[in-house]
Design an enzyme around this catalytic site. Structure first.
Site, PDB file in Angstrom:
ATOM      1  N   HIS A 127       0.851  -1.188   0.000  1.00  0.00           N
ATOM      2  CA  HIS A 127       0.000   0.000   0.000  1.00  0.00           C
ATOM      3  C   HIS A 127       0.894   1.246   0.000  1.00  0.00           C
ATOM      4  O   HIS A 127       1.128   1.826  -1.044  1.00  0.00           O
ATOM      5  CB  HIS A 127      -0.957  -0.033   1.205  1.00  0.00           C
ATOM      6  CG  HIS A 127      -1.889   1.134   1.277  1.00  0.00           C
ATOM      7  ND1 HIS A 127      -2.229   1.744   2.457  1.00  0.00           N
ATOM      8  CD2 HIS A 127      -2.553   1.802   0.292  1.00  0.00           C
ATOM      9  CE1 HIS A 127      -3.075   2.733   2.207  1.00  0.00           C
ATOM     10  NE2 HIS A 127      -3.279   2.789   0.898  1.00  0.00           N
ATOM     11  N   CYS A 153      -0.154   0.243   9.653  1.00  0.00           N
ATOM     12  CA  CYS A 153      -0.493   1.601   9.203  1.00  0.00           C
ATOM     13  C   CYS A 153      -1.972   1.746   8.850  1.00  0.00           C
ATOM     14  O   CYS A 153      -2.635   2.669   9.309  1.00  0.00           O
ATOM     15  CB  CYS A 153       0.394   1.989   8.026  1.00  0.00           C
ATOM     16  SG  CYS A 153       2.103   2.249   8.551  1.00  0.00           S
ATOM     17  N   HIS A 154      -2.493   0.849   8.021  1.00  0.00           N
ATOM     18  CA  HIS A 154      -3.897   0.980   7.605  1.00  0.00           C
ATOM     19  C   HIS A 154      -4.605  -0.368   7.604  1.00  0.00           C
ATOM     20  O   HIS A 154      -5.588  -0.560   6.905  1.00  0.00           O
ATOM     21  CB  HIS A 154      -3.990   1.616   6.216  1.00  0.00           C
ATOM     22  CG  HIS A 154      -3.118   2.819   6.047  1.00  0.00           C
ATOM     23  ND1 HIS A 154      -1.896   2.765   5.409  1.00  0.00           N
ATOM     24  CD2 HIS A 154      -3.275   4.088   6.479  1.00  0.00           C
ATOM     25  CE1 HIS A 154      -1.333   3.964   5.456  1.00  0.00           C
ATOM     26  NE2 HIS A 154      -2.135   4.780   6.089  1.00  0.00           N
ATOM     27  N   GLY A 155      -4.063  -1.322   8.336  1.00  0.00           N
ATOM     28  CA  GLY A 155      -4.764  -2.588   8.511  1.00  0.00           C
ATOM     29  C   GLY A 155      -4.630  -3.578   7.373  1.00  0.00           C
ATOM     30  O   GLY A 155      -5.461  -4.487   7.252  1.00  0.00           O
ATOM     31  N   GLY A 156      -3.619  -3.443   6.544  1.00  0.00           N
ATOM     32  CA  GLY A 156      -3.400  -4.426   5.485  1.00  0.00           C
ATOM     33  C   GLY A 156      -3.173  -5.813   6.072  1.00  0.00           C
ATOM     34  O   GLY A 156      -2.492  -5.957   7.089  1.00  0.00           O
TER      35      GLY A 156
END
Ligand code: FES
Length: 196
Positions: A127, A153-156
């Site tokens: 991402h 960071c963003h739930g990947g």
């Protein structure tokens, strides 16, 4: 919350070093792609292939080495982890066959590696380049979690072969760099395995 205080996966993370790079440390989470356009001797050295001794890597452990200024993981999967990987439903994954993702042809298979036991992969989220964390315990991130990697960071979310799940921001599976085995306990990152 308890998991934030004591992360069992981190206990298993070994900070590896490569001969050519000495004790270069790795940045904590964010890994920028290109930091400089000026080639230098140091930059060239950082781009050279890196030889790694994996003889002390126990099943279930993940070590990190630096290659081209990026973290490369060598993750030795247990048989249980390989069994769990095989149970991941293909329709839960964005690119289950790694058709769109980056890897050498010899790693374009369900375990995304030369030997099923050892995964060699860039530890960089596809991402925005953060460094995902190993979350190997089944059930750790929900009832259907079979183990994998979580990007803070963003739930990947990725499975234990670095294949990204649907419904999270990363567009692709994590990349597998060129690599080859010199012996059962030594690999080289940055050079392709002979295919001919
Ligand atoms: S950088 Fe990993 S999910 Fe955004």
């Amino acid at each position: 919350m308890a998991n934030d205080a004591v992360d069992p996966a981190r206990r298993r993370l070994l900070a590896g070093t490569a001969g050519a790079l000495g004790g270069v440390g790795l940045a904590a989470t964010a890994v920028p792609f290109i930091s400089s356009m000026q080639p230098s001797a140091k930059t060239q050295a950082a781009g050279a292939p890196v030889e790694v001794d994996i003889s002390k890597l126990a099943p279930g452990e993940l070590m990190v080495v630096e290659w081209r200024r990026r973290p490369v993981w060598v993750f030795r999967r247990t048989q249980e982890e390989l069994d769990n990987l095989a149970k991941v439903p293909a329709d839960a994954l964005r690119d289950p066959d790694s058709a769109e993702s980056e890897q050498p042809p010899y790693a374009k298979n369900p375990h995304r590696s030369i030997k099923p036991e050892y995964l060699v992969m860039l530890g960089v989220c596809t991402h925005l380049g953060c460094s995902p964390q190993l979350r190997a315990e089944p059930g750790e991130l929900g009832a259907d979690w079979l183990g994998g990697f979580l990007c803070p960071c963003h739930g990947g979310r990725y499975d234990l072969a670095g294949r990204v799940f649907k419904g999270v921001p990363p567009p692709l599976n994590m990349a597998v760099p060129p690599h080859k085995y010199l012996s059962d306990t030594r690999i080289v990152i940055g050079e392709d395995q002979e295919t001919a």
